[in-house]
Design a protein around this motif. Structure first.
Motif, PDB file in Angstrom:
ATOM      1  N   ARG A  22       0.554   2.611   4.932  1.00  0.00           N
ATOM      2  CA  ARG A  22       0.130   2.581   3.532  1.00  0.00           C
ATOM      3  C   ARG A  22      -1.114   3.431   3.343  1.00  0.00           C
ATOM      4  NH1 ARG A  22      -4.254  -1.321   2.956  1.00  0.00           N
ATOM      5  NH2 ARG A  22      -4.573  -2.414   4.921  1.00  0.00           N
ATOM      6  N   LEU A  23      -1.506   3.577   2.106  1.00  0.00           N
ATOM      7  CA  LEU A  23      -2.766   4.229   1.788  1.00  0.00           C
ATOM      8  C   LEU A  23      -3.904   3.276   2.130  1.00  0.00           C
ATOM      9  CD1 LEU A  23      -1.978   5.836  -1.676  1.00  0.00           C
ATOM     10  CD2 LEU A  23      -2.354   7.041   0.463  1.00  0.00           C
ATOM     11  N   LEU A  24      -4.906   3.804   2.823  1.00  0.00           N
ATOM     12  CA  LEU A  24      -6.050   2.982   3.213  1.00  0.00           C
ATOM     13  C   LEU A  24      -7.298   3.458   2.479  1.00  0.00           C
ATOM     14  CD1 LEU A  24      -5.491   2.728   7.076  1.00  0.00           C
ATOM     15  CD2 LEU A  24      -4.847   1.097   5.317  1.00  0.00           C
ATOM     16  N   PRO A  25      -8.089   2.540   1.959  1.00  0.00           N
ATOM     17  CA  PRO A  25      -9.318   2.942   1.246  1.00  0.00           C
ATOM     18  C   PRO A  25     -10.337   3.526   2.215  1.00  0.00           C
ATOM     19  CG  PRO A  25      -9.222   0.566   1.473  1.00  0.00           C
ATOM     20  CD  PRO A  25      -7.900   1.080   1.953  1.00  0.00           C
ATOM     21  N   GLU A  26     -11.156   4.402   1.705  1.00  0.00           N
ATOM     22  CA  GLU A  26     -12.184   5.060   2.514  1.00  0.00           C
ATOM     23  C   GLU A  26     -13.400   4.147   2.613  1.00  0.00           C
ATOM     24  OE1 GLU A  26     -13.462   7.356   4.993  1.00  0.00           O
ATOM     25  OE2 GLU A  26     -12.067   8.595   3.856  1.00  0.00           O
ATOM     26  N   VAL A  27     -13.237   3.055   3.342  1.00  0.00           N
ATOM     27  CA  VAL A  27     -14.300   2.056   3.497  1.00  0.00           C
ATOM     28  C   VAL A  27     -14.237   1.505   4.914  1.00  0.00           C
ATOM     29  CG1 VAL A  27     -14.297   1.338   1.073  1.00  0.00           C
ATOM     30  CG2 VAL A  27     -12.763   0.214   2.691  1.00  0.00           C
ATOM     31  N   PRO A  28     -15.314   0.874   5.387  1.00  0.00           N
ATOM     32  CA  PRO A  28     -15.227   0.171   6.664  1.00  0.00           C
ATOM     33  C   PRO A  28     -14.197  -0.953   6.583  1.00  0.00           C
ATOM     34  CG  PRO A  28     -17.521   0.394   5.937  1.00  0.00           C
ATOM     35  CD  PRO A  28     -16.656   0.804   4.790  1.00  0.00           C
ATOM     36  N   ASN A  29     -13.579  -1.276   7.686  1.00  0.00           N
ATOM     37  CA  ASN A  29     -12.626  -2.392   7.751  1.00  0.00           C
ATOM     38  C   ASN A  29     -11.402  -2.143   6.877  1.00  0.00           C
ATOM     39  OD1 ASN A  29     -11.920  -4.888   8.873  1.00  0.00           O
ATOM     40  ND2 ASN A  29     -12.778  -6.043   7.175  1.00  0.00           N
ATOM     41  N   ALA A  30     -10.960  -0.901   6.794  1.00  0.00           N
ATOM     42  CA  ALA A  30      -9.895  -0.531   5.862  1.00  0.00           C
ATOM     43  C   ALA A  30      -8.587  -1.271   6.115  1.00  0.00           C
ATOM     44  CB  ALA A  30      -9.645   0.981   5.949  1.00  0.00           C
ATOM     45  N   LEU A  31      -8.312  -1.663   7.359  1.00  0.00           N
ATOM     46  CA  LEU A  31      -7.038  -2.320   7.659  1.00  0.00           C
ATOM     47  C   LEU A  31      -6.913  -3.684   6.995  1.00  0.00           C
ATOM     48  CD1 LEU A  31      -6.650  -1.384  11.423  1.00  0.00           C
ATOM     49  CD2 LEU A  31      -5.401  -0.449   9.490  1.00  0.00           C
ATOM     50  N   HIS A  32      -8.019  -4.296   6.609  1.00  0.00           N
ATOM     51  CA  HIS A  32      -7.965  -5.610   5.948  1.00  0.00           C
ATOM     52  C   HIS A  32      -8.248  -5.511   4.453  1.00  0.00           C
ATOM     53  CE1 HIS A  32      -7.246  -8.083   9.416  1.00  0.00           C
ATOM     54  NE2 HIS A  32      -8.298  -7.612  10.049  1.00  0.00           N
ATOM     55  N   ILE A  33      -8.248  -4.298   3.905  1.00  0.00           N
ATOM     56  CA  ILE A  33      -8.565  -4.115   2.491  1.00  0.00           C
ATOM     57  C   ILE A  33      -7.400  -3.459   1.769  1.00  0.00           C
ATOM     58  CG2 ILE A  33     -10.044  -2.816   0.894  1.00  0.00           C
ATOM     59  CD1 ILE A  33     -12.364  -3.301   2.793  1.00  0.00           C
ATOM     60  N   LEU A  34      -7.078  -4.015   0.610  1.00  0.00           N
ATOM     61  CA  LEU A  34      -5.987  -3.497  -0.211  1.00  0.00           C
ATOM     62  C   LEU A  34      -6.486  -3.404  -1.641  1.00  0.00           C
ATOM     63  CD1 LEU A  34      -2.978  -2.728   0.233  1.00  0.00           C
ATOM     64  CD2 LEU A  34      -2.382  -5.025  -0.526  1.00  0.00           C
ATOM     65  N   ASP A  35      -6.393  -2.230  -2.235  1.00  0.00           N
ATOM     66  CA  ASP A  35      -6.882  -2.034  -3.598  1.00  0.00           C
ATOM     67  C   ASP A  35      -5.758  -2.193  -4.608  1.00  0.00           C
ATOM     68  OD1 ASP A  35      -9.445  -1.622  -2.865  1.00  0.00           O
ATOM     69  OD2 ASP A  35      -9.464   0.541  -3.170  1.00  0.00           O
ATOM     70  N   GLY A  36      -5.989  -3.070  -5.580  1.00  0.00           N
ATOM     71  CA  GLY A  36      -5.122  -3.164  -6.731  1.00  0.00           C
ATOM     72  C   GLY A  36      -5.664  -2.300  -7.852  1.00  0.00           C
ATOM     73  N   VAL A  80      -7.576   7.501  -0.157  1.00  0.00           N
ATOM     74  CA  VAL A  80      -7.113   8.711   0.498  1.00  0.00           C
ATOM     75  C   VAL A  80      -6.228   8.319   1.655  1.00  0.00           C
ATOM     76  CG1 VAL A  80      -9.131  10.104  -0.111  1.00  0.00           C
ATOM     77  CG2 VAL A  80      -9.148   8.782   1.984  1.00  0.00           C
ATOM     78  N   LEU A  81      -5.383   9.223   2.079  1.00  0.00           N
ATOM     79  CA  LEU A  81      -4.505   8.956   3.198  1.00  0.00           C
ATOM     80  C   LEU A  81      -5.292   9.102   4.488  1.00  0.00           C
ATOM     81  CD1 LEU A  81      -1.596   8.269   3.915  1.00  0.00           C
ATOM     82  CD2 LEU A  81      -1.117  10.701   4.109  1.00  0.00           C
ATOM     83  N   ARG A  82      -5.574   7.979   5.148  1.00  0.00           N
ATOM     84  CA  ARG A  82      -6.437   7.982   6.328  1.00  0.00           C
ATOM     85  C   ARG A  82      -5.724   7.416   7.542  1.00  0.00           C
ATOM     86  NH1 ARG A  82     -10.970   4.759   6.522  1.00  0.00           N
ATOM     87  NH2 ARG A  82     -11.698   6.116   8.167  1.00  0.00           N
ATOM     88  N   THR A  83      -4.418   7.466   7.594  1.00  0.00           N
ATOM     89  CA  THR A  83      -3.674   6.807   8.657  1.00  0.00           C
ATOM     90  C   THR A  83      -4.168   7.209  10.035  1.00  0.00           C
ATOM     91  OG1 THR A  83      -1.696   6.624   7.301  1.00  0.00           O
ATOM     92  CG2 THR A  83      -1.406   6.484   9.682  1.00  0.00           C
ATOM     93  N   ALA A  84      -4.275   8.500  10.319  1.00  0.00           N
ATOM     94  CA  ALA A  84      -4.619   8.948  11.671  1.00  0.00           C
ATOM     95  C   ALA A  84      -6.006   8.496  12.081  1.00  0.00           C
ATOM     96  CB  ALA A  84      -4.523  10.467  11.745  1.00  0.00           C
ATOM     97  N   ARG A  85      -6.974   8.591  11.162  1.00  0.00           N
ATOM     98  CA  ARG A  85      -8.341   8.229  11.530  1.00  0.00           C
ATOM     99  C   ARG A  85      -8.535   6.716  11.602  1.00  0.00           C
ATOM    100  NH1 ARG A  85     -12.393  10.439   7.663  1.00  0.00           N
ATOM    101  NH2 ARG A  85     -10.700  10.717   6.207  1.00  0.00           N
ATOM    102  N   SER A  86      -7.878   5.958  10.730  1.00  0.00           N
ATOM    103  CA  SER A  86      -8.091   4.524  10.693  1.00  0.00           C
ATOM    104  C   SER A  86      -7.457   3.798  11.863  1.00  0.00           C
ATOM    105  CB  SER A  86      -7.527   3.938   9.390  1.00  0.00           C
ATOM    106  OG  SER A  86      -8.206   4.459   8.286  1.00  0.00           O
ATOM    107  N   VAL A  87      -6.358   4.306  12.372  1.00  0.00           N
ATOM    108  CA  VAL A  87      -5.642   3.602  13.445  1.00  0.00           C
ATOM    109  C   VAL A  87      -5.491   4.514  14.651  1.00  0.00           C
ATOM    110  CG1 VAL A  87      -4.446   2.026  11.912  1.00  0.00           C
ATOM    111  CG2 VAL A  87      -3.423   4.242  12.393  1.00  0.00           C
TER     112      VAL A  87
END
Length: 426
Positions: free
Chosen positions: A355-369, A333-340
């Motif tokens: 970018r699109l960030l996953p709805e998980v803890p530590n989203a800034l270091h996670i990238l889903d393929g 999901v698009l979480r830009t405002a909440r994640s950063v």
């Protein structure tokens, strides 16, 4: 002439009972069963319990960090850090040791900008559970720890590395404001720890050097007014978090000399961080997110090149996604405002590479393929390309003709690591 330093900032003195509570509760769990449990690997980690050679050190770290974080809880910042905030040194003395907090207000603001609550930070790093010793494959003499929940990574540092980190801190924070989805590891605190002598329990003081040019020398000299054992350590957000489903981990420098680690035997509970040569034949499959990663690597390595640093690593780990986690309609999901929260910049919005960030803890270091989740982060940002490294480069050129090694110019290092990512992603 330096401007006069203001008087000590009024802070909450650390509780004299905090250190005793840690030592007492730990020692009460002593005995043969505890010592045996301490020797058993837990996903490549060891609990630092009584009898461990680092137990006393980590108990002091926990009690000291609890008290240091309490200061930022009781005196929250009202705005972005000032020049004085980057220069502040706060010293807190407990029974038997003292903890120095370097540039504390600046790091408190950075934690706030990441949406990290100080109470959560305190709970993870304080005396709530034993630290875990991380079995690193690094050749450095540093000690590596994880908080009991594995959310935060602690590493001892040499004095000159601390000097470099403090010198770069304002530019580092500016880079994160301009590029809130940066791959750079989030540095959350820099501290000193030493056995206290000649001061009473409960004293606390804050010092602010007068000029920015005096930042490194005055901060570091203020922590050593008398000879005594001393360590420096940093705290950062762990790239490999949450770790429960991670199957493989790598430390990548983009070269070949000394970049192989013998894997753990099949069936062993020990998980090692492997290196470049272990990654041969593997590919990071990202699909449409590959272009984001390449652009961010370009931005981050260009920044590190400007700082004249080298020998940093790209940490890579991955695990398979379940079927219900795959695709944009599931966990992305698009979480830009909440994640950063708090770090967005209005300048150069086109350069932010969001970018699109996953709805998980530590989203800034996670990238889903398409089928796997990747953990990615750039770490070890404190090695400056000075005279010693230049001489090391000349020696390795003679020692390893025709082979690639880590000690090269910052420009070449940045370019080579980017090319590694380009060659190993699809």
């Amino acid at each position: 002439m330096a401007a006069p330093s203001p008087g000590p900032r009024e802070v909450l003195a650390p509780s004299p009972e905090a250190g005793r509570r840690v030592a007492t509760s730990s020692s009460s769990r002593g005995g043969l069963l505890w010592r045996l449990r301490d020797k058993q690997p837990r996903l490549g980690l060891f609990e630092i319990g009584p009898g461990h050679e680092l137990h006393r050190l980590t108990c002091m770290m926990q009690a000291g960090l609890w008290a240091a974080t309490q200061v930022s809880i009781d005196h929250p910042l009202l705005g972005p850090p000032t020049e004085e905030d980057f220069s502040e040194v706060m010293t807190q003395v407990q029974e038997g040791f003292e903890l120095g907090t370097l540039a504390g207000p600046a790091f408190a603001w950075l934690r706030h900008s990441l949406g990290l609550a100080e109470k959560d930070y305190q709970a993870s790093l304080g005396p709530g559970g034993p630290y875990l010793q991380f079995l690193s494959t690094s050749k450095s003499k540093a000690s590596f720890f994880l908080s009991h929940d594995q959310r935060f990574f602690l590493k001892t540092q040499r004095r000159k590395e601390v000097r470099a980190l403090l010198a770069h801190l304002p530019r580092y924070m500016q880079h994160l404001r301009r590029h809130p989805h940066s791959l750079l590891a989030r540095l959350l605190g820099v501290h000193s720890l030493r056995v206290a002598r000649g001061k009473k329990v409960g004293e606390a003081e804050a010092k602010r050097p007068g000029r920015r040019g005096q930042l490194q020398d005055e901060i570091l000299s203020s922590l050593t007014p008398y000879p005594c054992p001393q360590k420096y350590f940093i705290i950062m957000q762990s790239v490999f978090y949450p770790a429960s489903r991670i199957s493989e981990r790598y430390d990548i420098k983009g070269c070949e000399v000394s970049r192989w680690v013998d894997p753990a035997p099949e069936g062993s509970p020990l998980i090692l961080v492997l290196k470049d040569l272990n990654f041969q034949g593997k590919t990071i499959y990202l699909g449409p997110q590959r272009s984001w990663l390449l652009r961010q690597m370009e931005l981050d390595t260009a920044f590190l090149r400007e700082l004249n640093v080298l020998d940093y690593s790209l940490l890579v780990a991955f695990h398979c996604l379940h079927k219900d986690e795959r695709g944009p309609g599931s966990s992305l999901v698009l979480r830009t405002a909440r994640s950063v929260q708090g770090v967005q910049s209005q300048d150069e919005p086109g350069a932010q590479n969001r970018r699109l960030l996953p709805e998980v803890p530590n989203a800034l270091h996670i990238l889903d393929g398409p089928e796997q989740r990747y953990f990615l982060g750039l770490v070890d940002l404190a090695t400056v390309y000075g005279l010693r490294k230049r001489l090391e480069h000349l020696w390795k050129t003679l020692r390893y003709p025709g082979r690639t090694f880590s000690t090269v110019s910052p420009a070449r290092y940045a370019r080579r690591l980017y090319q590694w990512v380009e060659a190993h992603t699809e």
